[in-house]
Design a protein around this motif. Sequence first.
Motif, PDB file in Angstrom:
ATOM      1  N   ASP A 136      -1.371 -12.630 -20.507  1.00  0.00           N
ATOM      2  CA  ASP A 136      -2.504 -13.372 -20.442  1.00  0.00           C
ATOM      3  C   ASP A 136      -3.274 -13.363 -19.634  1.00  0.00           C
ATOM      4  O   ASP A 136      -3.323 -13.639 -18.494  1.00  0.00           O
ATOM      5  N   ALA A 137      -4.494 -13.303 -20.509  1.00  0.00           N
ATOM      6  CA  ALA A 137      -5.965 -12.158 -19.412  1.00  0.00           C
ATOM      7  C   ALA A 137      -5.935 -13.503 -19.169  1.00  0.00           C
ATOM      8  O   ALA A 137      -7.266 -13.103 -18.105  1.00  0.00           O
ATOM      9  N   GLU A 138      -6.619 -14.719 -19.440  1.00  0.00           N
ATOM     10  CA  GLU A 138      -6.797 -15.861 -19.225  1.00  0.00           C
ATOM     11  C   GLU A 138      -5.559 -16.703 -18.324  1.00  0.00           C
ATOM     12  O   GLU A 138      -6.115 -17.967 -17.529  1.00  0.00           O
ATOM     13  N   MET A 162      -0.850 -16.053 -27.137  1.00  0.00           N
ATOM     14  CA  MET A 162       0.431 -15.560 -26.751  1.00  0.00           C
ATOM     15  C   MET A 162       2.182 -15.870 -27.493  1.00  0.00           C
ATOM     16  O   MET A 162       2.887 -15.042 -26.940  1.00  0.00           O
ATOM     17  N   ASP A 163       1.766 -16.403 -28.200  1.00  0.00           N
ATOM     18  CA  ASP A 163       3.129 -16.881 -29.220  1.00  0.00           C
ATOM     19  C   ASP A 163       2.571 -15.681 -30.747  1.00  0.00           C
ATOM     20  O   ASP A 163       1.759 -15.880 -31.318  1.00  0.00           O
ATOM     21  N   PRO A 164       3.957 -15.123 -30.519  1.00  0.00           N
ATOM     22  CA  PRO A 164       3.156 -13.731 -31.946  1.00  0.00           C
ATOM     23  C   PRO A 164       2.946 -14.004 -33.264  1.00  0.00           C
ATOM     24  O   PRO A 164       2.145 -13.720 -34.108  1.00  0.00           O
ATOM     25  N   ALA A 219      -1.580 -16.229 -12.903  1.00  0.00           N
ATOM     26  CA  ALA A 219      -0.443 -15.462 -12.567  1.00  0.00           C
ATOM     27  C   ALA A 219      -0.280 -13.870 -13.212  1.00  0.00           C
ATOM     28  O   ALA A 219      -0.273 -13.167 -12.617  1.00  0.00           O
ATOM     29  N   ASP A 220      -1.369 -13.397 -14.482  1.00  0.00           N
ATOM     30  CA  ASP A 220      -1.015 -12.515 -15.109  1.00  0.00           C
ATOM     31  C   ASP A 220      -3.185 -11.212 -14.864  1.00  0.00           C
ATOM     32  O   ASP A 220      -3.311 -10.182 -14.956  1.00  0.00           O
ATOM     33  N   ARG A 221      -3.463 -12.454 -15.203  1.00  0.00           N
ATOM     34  CA  ARG A 221      -5.249 -11.576 -14.881  1.00  0.00           C
ATOM     35  C   ARG A 221      -5.167 -11.157 -13.190  1.00  0.00           C
ATOM     36  O   ARG A 221      -6.218  -9.330 -13.908  1.00  0.00           O
ATOM     37  N   PRO A 222      -5.086 -11.282 -12.560  1.00  0.00           N
ATOM     38  CA  PRO A 222      -5.387 -10.116 -11.701  1.00  0.00           C
ATOM     39  C   PRO A 222      -4.644  -8.956 -11.740  1.00  0.00           C
ATOM     40  O   PRO A 222      -5.238  -7.381 -11.050  1.00  0.00           O
ATOM     41  N   GLU A 260      -7.477 -30.699 -26.689  1.00  0.00           N
ATOM     42  CA  GLU A 260      -6.561 -30.894 -24.762  1.00  0.00           C
ATOM     43  C   GLU A 260      -6.491 -29.830 -24.362  1.00  0.00           C
ATOM     44  O   GLU A 260      -7.041 -28.432 -24.573  1.00  0.00           O
ATOM     45  N   PRO A 261      -6.600 -29.449 -22.510  1.00  0.00           N
ATOM     46  CA  PRO A 261      -6.277 -28.196 -22.313  1.00  0.00           C
ATOM     47  C   PRO A 261      -5.211 -27.745 -22.505  1.00  0.00           C
ATOM     48  O   PRO A 261      -3.828 -27.940 -22.999  1.00  0.00           O
ATOM     49  N   ASP A 262      -5.538 -26.163 -22.609  1.00  0.00           N
ATOM     50  CA  ASP A 262      -4.054 -25.252 -23.124  1.00  0.00           C
ATOM     51  C   ASP A 262      -3.818 -24.895 -21.885  1.00  0.00           C
ATOM     52  O   ASP A 262      -3.506 -25.658 -20.958  1.00  0.00           O
ATOM     53  N   ARG A 263      -2.663 -24.144 -22.274  1.00  0.00           N
ATOM     54  CA  ARG A 263      -1.829 -23.254 -20.533  1.00  0.00           C
ATOM     55  C   ARG A 263      -2.291 -23.225 -19.721  1.00  0.00           C
ATOM     56  O   ARG A 263      -1.845 -22.952 -18.319  1.00  0.00           O
ATOM     57  N   ASN A 264      -3.696 -22.264 -19.912  1.00  0.00           N
ATOM     58  CA  ASN A 264      -4.591 -21.956 -18.891  1.00  0.00           C
ATOM     59  C   ASN A 264      -5.648 -23.371 -17.938  1.00  0.00           C
ATOM     60  O   ASN A 264      -6.731 -23.156 -17.966  1.00  0.00           O
ATOM     61  N   GLY A 265      -5.557 -24.635 -19.115  1.00  0.00           N
ATOM     62  CA  GLY A 265      -6.680 -25.341 -18.632  1.00  0.00           C
ATOM     63  C   GLY A 265      -7.574 -25.459 -19.472  1.00  0.00           C
ATOM     64  O   GLY A 265      -9.502 -25.836 -19.324  1.00  0.00           O
ATOM     65  N   GLN A 266      -7.780 -24.625 -20.748  1.00  0.00           N
ATOM     66  CA  GLN A 266      -9.186 -24.529 -21.002  1.00  0.00           C
ATOM     67  C   GLN A 266      -8.801 -25.603 -22.357  1.00  0.00           C
ATOM     68  O   GLN A 266      -8.128 -25.187 -23.203  1.00  0.00           O
ATOM     69  N   PRO A 267     -10.039 -25.516 -22.899  1.00  0.00           N
ATOM     70  CA  PRO A 267      -9.837 -26.729 -24.170  1.00  0.00           C
ATOM     71  C   PRO A 267      -9.620 -26.307 -25.583  1.00  0.00           C
ATOM     72  O   PRO A 267     -10.326 -24.528 -25.818  1.00  0.00           O
TER      73      PRO A 267
END
Length: 748
Positions: free
Chosen positions: A395-397, A485-487, A400-403, A580-587
């Motif tokens: 997940d680019a957003e 992230m969901d196919p 955990a994955d971005r760094p 609502e916020p998504d899994r990364n807190g984005q609207p």
Amino acid sequence: HTEKLVTVIEEADGKGSPPAKIAFQPLPATPAREEYKGEAIPLAKQNPAPAFGESAGVSWCRQAFKAGGGYTVAWAERELSPGRRWLAFTVDYTASGEPVSTKVVADVQSALQTGLDELARTHREWWHTFWPRSFLSIPDTRMESFYWIQIYKFASGTRADRPALDLMGPWFRRTPWPKIWWNLNIQLTYWPVYAANRLDLGESLTRMIDAGVPNLISNVPPDWRHDSAAVGRTSSYDCRGGVGGKDGEERGDLTWTLHNYWLQYRYSGDETMLRERLYPILKRAIGYYLHLLKPGPDGKLHLPLSLSPEFPKTAPDTNYDLALLRWGLMTLLACHDRLALHDPMAATWRDTLAKLTPFPVDPATGYMIGAGVPLDQSHRHFSHLLMVYPLHLVDAEAAADRPVIEQSLNHWIGFEGALQGYSFTGASAMSSWLGRKDASVKLLNEFLDRFVKANTMYLEAGPVIETPLAGAAAMHEILLQSWSMDPLGTHIRVFPGLATSPSPRADSPSADAAAPGAWPDATIHKMRAEGAFEVSAVRRAGRTRFVQIKSLAGAPCRVRSGLEDPLVAAGPRAFAVRTEPDRNGQPLTTIDLRQGETILLTSAKFPVAPADLVIEPVAAQPNRANFYGSRKVPAVKADAKGSFDLGVRQAKLNGSSLLLQKSAGRDNVGRWIKADEFLSWKLELREPGTFRVFATYATTGGGGRFAVEATRAAGRQVQKLAALEAPRQGTGGWDKFQEFELGTLELS
């Protein structure tokens, strides 16, 4: 012609005298790759001489192949009026074991009977229908010009029922690439069709795969053919390219191509395609991988030594293979559950996914080529980063994955030396997914400056069409994304690669098309998103004004619109709209949009008048206007002292070998290997003077000479003003730049 398998040329001189004579001159039917390399053609590969003939007023040339099959060219001329004629010609190929074609004569006769005027009318009618399927406009006029020519080239190169687009398309020249390349090229070639809403062109690839299934199965060892299929690095249109040997060590080439097939499904929503065509062949591609997996002492499943495409070192557990295998398993399970298939292999897929070894990561460089093999040399392929793009397995957003994604991208694209054009288009797309809004545009401009030829073509030894097409796809990623992230999930992102705050107009004199916020305005219309949605949106002065979405398949609609809350929804009924916020807190806005319905979203905070709900082009930049989208070189002005600093980015590259590149941390022109190729600059000379001429360059040894000329255009003539020559001195290496004085030029 857009429908008939025929090409038409009109000949006219306007004076009533006979037009030029046209004849067909066959080239020797020799293997193009061997011929390009200057290798001797063995007797077994030397084909017989062509045969000429005529049937019912149609001339033809038949070239049989010693191995069976061959091709036939047929042509005929007809007079329209004195001094005006037209020629119709075509070519048809036949496979091994089939007689050489006679169909071409009938194709030419059909064109002659139809007539030139009717052929022209139906040809234009097809294009008039084709162009409005989608639209985009950006303030970088050069890049927009480049984009539309790529769409034109794609539609000129294939159709739903025609052969897949290979590395050259219909534009031929001497080449070492006369095949389908499955380890990156065919995938990049087809990426633009999906978001551009031109899925019919993508069918030429899926139909080639469908027709090639028997050969894809026969490509694997006999003991595996009951449940497996694969392809080696190269094949013809018949998909016959067995795995095994050096090329066969690339295990995942079919699986990667099936990701394109998956995108064809995701953007179309065609459930029949998924069930009857894609699922069976994807199951076989993953079946091939399952034969290769072995348990290790760590309790994980591992893959044997393989190649990450074109990296010189083999490695176990290559990230190329692990990413494709993981994607294939996840996709098969998602399809299995969606279609309620009750496949007995589902339990094996889940168990394999749970036990599959993780992606190898190096603390210093990020994602590795494979276990124990870091990316320790410059490499043009981004195949070791497929888990990022386009497979979105990480997940680019996400924090955990971005760094590690950023670390890997920085290390790969910063490792100059072997990078090529598609390195920069891939890095641009990844930057868009990461929200690096400046880098994505700058990398595309770097690509246009350094690699694209004046006609928007691209060369690596020979023509390779996939890279400019990948550039068009990278532009899509700046304007519209829909990865999840969901196919089977949809997460539409509108203008994700553009800054959200207002910025100076891009057509102002001080605007830089590659600077932050360089695209404050943008328009998209009827672009496609995964889940089969058509999306239109307009952005002006750095703010999204409205977004319109139409559902073509009834998939769940989730969108990050870029509009400021509260949202206003308009349409044929009262929609349920929830942000609502998504899994990364984005609207993330969820809309109960049904199949066939259209919704219009605006911001209550910034209302849009009905008269402003308009799809129209962005104002063009006068300083970026360029019909072909190629490098446009402005005149160089003198500095305060009257001197000229001639940088390589201001140079016109006169020659097909020359390449704008970077080495030792500086821009330079490389591959200068031919004496008849040269650089030129246009100088804005305000007053005469005598100039000392210096050159900064790097080379391993001396020898040879530099020649410098100053010329002036005088009407259609070129007047030589001054010239000098100087010996070329060595600098001690290709990365050791030194400045040398070459002499003086007196300019009047």
